[in-house]
Motif scaffolding. Structure first.
Motif, PDB file in Angstrom:
ATOM      1  N   LEU A   5       1.011  -1.036   0.002  1.00 22.30           N
ATOM      2  CA  LEU A   5       0.151  -0.019  -0.151  1.00 22.30           C
ATOM      3  C   LEU A   5       1.001   1.302   0.061  1.00 22.30           C
ATOM      4  CD1 LEU A   5      -2.702  -1.128   2.684  1.00 22.30           C
ATOM      5  CD2 LEU A   5      -2.735  -1.154   0.283  1.00 22.30           C
ATOM      6  N   VAL A   6       0.380   2.350  -0.610  1.00 26.31           N
ATOM      7  CA  VAL A   6       1.061   3.463  -0.616  1.00 26.31           C
ATOM      8  C   VAL A   6       0.282   4.573  -0.412  1.00 26.31           C
ATOM      9  CG1 VAL A   6       3.122   2.790  -2.590  1.00 26.31           C
ATOM     10  CG2 VAL A   6       0.590   3.769  -3.100  1.00 26.31           C
ATOM     11  N   GLU A   7       0.585   5.698   0.223  1.00 23.76           N
ATOM     12  CA  GLU A   7      -0.297   6.764   0.284  1.00 23.76           C
ATOM     13  C   GLU A   7       0.358   7.971  -0.484  1.00 23.76           C
ATOM     14  OE1 GLU A   7      -0.949  10.330   4.045  1.00 23.76           O
ATOM     15  OE2 GLU A   7      -0.647   8.089   4.580  1.00 23.76           O
ATOM     16  N   ILE A   8      -0.647   8.724  -1.323  1.00 24.40           N
ATOM     17  CA  ILE A   8      -0.496   9.517  -2.013  1.00 24.40           C
ATOM     18  C   ILE A   8      -1.468  10.544  -2.028  1.00 24.40           C
ATOM     19  CG2 ILE A   8      -0.418  10.233  -4.624  1.00 24.40           C
ATOM     20  CD1 ILE A   8      -0.016   7.132  -5.282  1.00 24.40           C
ATOM     21  N   ASP A   9      -0.952  11.762  -1.759  1.00 27.73           N
ATOM     22  CA  ASP A   9      -1.794  13.026  -1.147  1.00 27.73           C
ATOM     23  C   ASP A   9      -2.936  12.638  -0.386  1.00 27.73           C
ATOM     24  OD1 ASP A   9      -0.338  14.480  -2.734  1.00 27.73           O
ATOM     25  OD2 ASP A   9      -1.499  14.331  -4.770  1.00 27.73           O
ATOM     26  N   GLY A  10      -2.542  11.918   0.643  1.00 27.45           N
ATOM     27  CA  GLY A  10      -3.370  11.567   1.893  1.00 27.45           C
ATOM     28  C   GLY A  10      -4.293  10.322   1.698  1.00 27.45           C
ATOM     29  N   GLU A  11      -4.258   9.830   0.449  1.00 27.07           N
ATOM     30  CA  GLU A  11      -5.159   8.666   0.021  1.00 27.07           C
ATOM     31  C   GLU A  11      -4.133   7.412  -0.081  1.00 27.07           C
ATOM     32  OE1 GLU A  11      -8.025   7.007  -3.574  1.00 27.07           O
ATOM     33  OE2 GLU A  11      -6.898   8.898  -3.783  1.00 27.07           O
ATOM     34  N   THR A  12      -4.778   6.319   0.698  1.00 28.56           N
ATOM     35  CA  THR A  12      -3.972   5.095   0.827  1.00 28.56           C
ATOM     36  C   THR A  12      -4.590   3.910  -0.265  1.00 28.56           C
ATOM     37  OG1 THR A  12      -3.395   5.446   3.080  1.00 28.56           O
ATOM     38  CG2 THR A  12      -3.373   3.139   2.213  1.00 28.56           C
ATOM     39  N   VAL A  13      -3.690   3.619  -1.273  1.00 28.37           N
ATOM     40  CA  VAL A  13      -4.311   2.825  -2.288  1.00 28.37           C
ATOM     41  C   VAL A  13      -3.187   1.746  -2.694  1.00 28.37           C
ATOM     42  CG1 VAL A  13      -5.397   4.530  -3.650  1.00 28.37           C
ATOM     43  CG2 VAL A  13      -3.040   4.335  -3.950  1.00 28.37           C
ATOM     44  N   PRO A  14      -3.740   0.609  -3.209  1.00 27.64           N
ATOM     45  CA  PRO A  14      -2.556  -0.666  -3.441  1.00 27.64           C
ATOM     46  C   PRO A  14      -1.554   0.020  -4.453  1.00 27.64           C
ATOM     47  CG  PRO A  14      -4.901  -1.356  -3.530  1.00 27.64           C
ATOM     48  CD  PRO A  14      -5.030   0.367  -3.334  1.00 27.64           C
ATOM     49  N   LEU A  15      -0.357  -0.146  -4.334  1.00 28.35           N
ATOM     50  CA  LEU A  15       0.569   0.051  -5.350  1.00 28.35           C
ATOM     51  C   LEU A  15       0.434  -0.206  -6.582  1.00 28.35           C
ATOM     52  CD1 LEU A  15       3.432   1.217  -5.982  1.00 28.35           C
ATOM     53  CD2 LEU A  15       4.372  -0.613  -5.390  1.00 28.35           C
ATOM     54  N   SER A  16      -0.095  -1.645  -7.011  1.00 26.85           N
ATOM     55  CA  SER A  16      -0.557  -2.265  -8.069  1.00 26.85           C
ATOM     56  C   SER A  16      -1.703  -1.470  -8.846  1.00 26.85           C
ATOM     57  CB  SER A  16      -0.828  -3.676  -7.924  1.00 26.85           C
ATOM     58  OG  SER A  16      -1.770  -4.001  -7.085  1.00 26.85           O
ATOM     59  N   ASP A  17      -2.465  -0.495  -8.306  1.00 23.51           N
ATOM     60  CA  ASP A  17      -3.344   0.190  -8.703  1.00 23.51           C
ATOM     61  C   ASP A  17      -2.741   1.491  -9.247  1.00 23.51           C
ATOM     62  OD1 ASP A  17      -5.167  -1.677  -7.844  1.00 23.51           O
ATOM     63  OD2 ASP A  17      -6.072  -0.408  -6.519  1.00 23.51           O
ATOM     64  N   CYS A  18      -1.632   1.921  -8.889  1.00 21.19           N
ATOM     65  CA  CYS A  18      -1.124   3.160  -9.459  1.00 21.19           C
ATOM     66  C   CYS A  18      -0.220   3.007 -10.467  1.00 21.19           C
ATOM     67  CB  CYS A  18      -0.254   3.672  -8.241  1.00 21.19           C
ATOM     68  SG  CYS A  18      -1.228   3.831  -6.559  1.00 21.19           S
ATOM     69  N   PHE A  19       0.270   4.316 -11.133  1.00 19.66           N
ATOM     70  CA  PHE A  19       1.078   4.383 -12.341  1.00 19.66           C
ATOM     71  C   PHE A  19       2.246   5.304 -11.981  1.00 19.66           C
ATOM     72  CE2 PHE A  19      -3.357   3.926 -13.753  1.00 19.66           C
ATOM     73  CZ  PHE A  19      -3.312   3.233 -14.733  1.00 19.66           C
ATOM     74  N   TRP A  20       3.229   4.936 -12.319  1.00 15.83           N
ATOM     75  CA  TRP A  20       4.485   6.007 -12.543  1.00 15.83           C
ATOM     76  C   TRP A  20       4.476   6.464 -13.872  1.00 15.83           C
ATOM     77  CZ3 TRP A  20       7.083   6.718  -8.599  1.00 15.83           C
ATOM     78  CH2 TRP A  20       7.446   5.650  -7.548  1.00 15.83           C
ATOM     79  N   ILE A  21       4.674   7.959 -13.713  1.00  9.71           N
ATOM     80  CA  ILE A  21       4.923   8.610 -15.106  1.00  9.71           C
ATOM     81  C   ILE A  21       6.237   9.330 -14.952  1.00  9.71           C
ATOM     82  CG2 ILE A  21       2.445   9.063 -15.495  1.00  9.71           C
ATOM     83  CD1 ILE A  21       3.090  11.983 -14.556  1.00  9.71           C
ATOM     84  N   ARG A  22       6.602   9.652 -16.138  1.00  8.94           N
ATOM     85  CA  ARG A  22       8.044  10.280 -16.457  1.00  8.94           C
ATOM     86  C   ARG A  22       7.637  11.639 -17.224  1.00  8.94           C
ATOM     87  NH1 ARG A  22      10.428   9.349 -21.227  1.00  8.94           N
ATOM     88  NH2 ARG A  22      12.446  10.504 -21.350  1.00  8.94           N
ATOM     89  N   ALA A  23       7.888  12.724 -16.677  1.00  8.37           N
ATOM     90  CA  ALA A  23       7.408  14.086 -17.007  1.00  8.37           C
ATOM     91  C   ALA A  23       8.664  14.860 -17.371  1.00  8.37           C
ATOM     92  CB  ALA A  23       6.476  14.686 -16.276  1.00  8.37           C
ATOM     93  N   ASN A  24       8.570  15.689 -18.258  1.00  5.85           N
ATOM     94  CA  ASN A  24       9.568  16.786 -18.353  1.00  5.85           C
ATOM     95  C   ASN A  24       9.588  17.906 -17.537  1.00  5.85           C
ATOM     96  OD1 ASN A  24       7.527  18.379 -19.437  1.00  5.85           O
ATOM     97  ND2 ASN A  24       8.164  18.525 -21.611  1.00  5.85           N
ATOM     98  N   ALA A  25      10.322  18.958 -17.588  1.00  9.63           N
ATOM     99  CA  ALA A  25      10.379  20.142 -16.640  1.00  9.63           C
ATOM    100  C   ALA A  25       8.966  20.680 -16.512  1.00  9.63           C
ATOM    101  CB  ALA A  25      11.557  20.838 -16.913  1.00  9.63           C
ATOM    102  N   ALA A  26       8.266  20.719 -17.780  1.00 17.24           N
ATOM    103  CA  ALA A  26       7.011  21.602 -17.896  1.00 17.24           C
ATOM    104  C   ALA A  26       5.744  20.591 -16.956  1.00 17.24           C
ATOM    105  CB  ALA A  26       6.643  21.856 -19.040  1.00 17.24           C
ATOM    106  N   GLY A  27       6.089  19.543 -16.683  1.00 18.89           N
ATOM    107  CA  GLY A  27       5.245  18.569 -16.118  1.00 18.89           C
ATOM    108  C   GLY A  27       4.364  17.741 -17.058  1.00 18.89           C
ATOM    109  N   CYS A  28       4.726  17.783 -18.464  1.00 20.11           N
ATOM    110  CA  CYS A  28       4.212  17.017 -19.427  1.00 20.11           C
ATOM    111  C   CYS A  28       4.548  15.496 -19.518  1.00 20.11           C
ATOM    112  CB  CYS A  28       4.403  17.548 -20.859  1.00 20.11           C
ATOM    113  SG  CYS A  28       3.194  16.741 -21.975  1.00 20.11           S
TER     114      CYS A  28
END
Length: 94
Positions: A5-28
């Motif tokens: 389980l991970v906590e993201i912005d106060g929400e606890t969710v299973p890691l396997s439900d989440c996504f990693w993203i790679r974003a440039n300096a502008a956040g895209c």
């Protein structure tokens, strides 16, 4: 069976439900993948996205980031980038 389980912005969710993203300096977002035990940290995920350390180091200097998102965050923040409808690309083309 235990789940990571991970906590993201106060929400606890299973890691396997989440996504990693790679974003440039502008956040895209330019890359995305499901999170899981083999990518349980941003560093491990970054190694999957960009295998060569010299390339990761260069991107880090340029402001690229790797972030973990919930499914809702992914739909709001990353999906528009992949669909060419994000504010980042609109700003870059203006």
């Amino acid at each position: 069976m235990s789940r990571l389980l991970v906590e993201i912005d106060g929400e606890t969710v299973p890691l396997s439900d989440c996504f990693w993203i790679r974003a440039n300096a502008a956040g895209c977002a330019y890359s995305s993948m499901w999170a899981g035990p083999s990518t349980a940290s941003a560093d491990l995920a970054y190694r999957e996205f960009v295998p060569l350390k010299r390339d990761r180091d260069r991107e880090t200097r340029q402001g690229w980031t790797v972030r973990l998102l919930t499914p809702t965050q992914w739909r709001q923040q990353a999906a528009p980038c992949f669909n060419g409808k994000c504010e980042h690309r609109k700003a870059a083309s203006a």
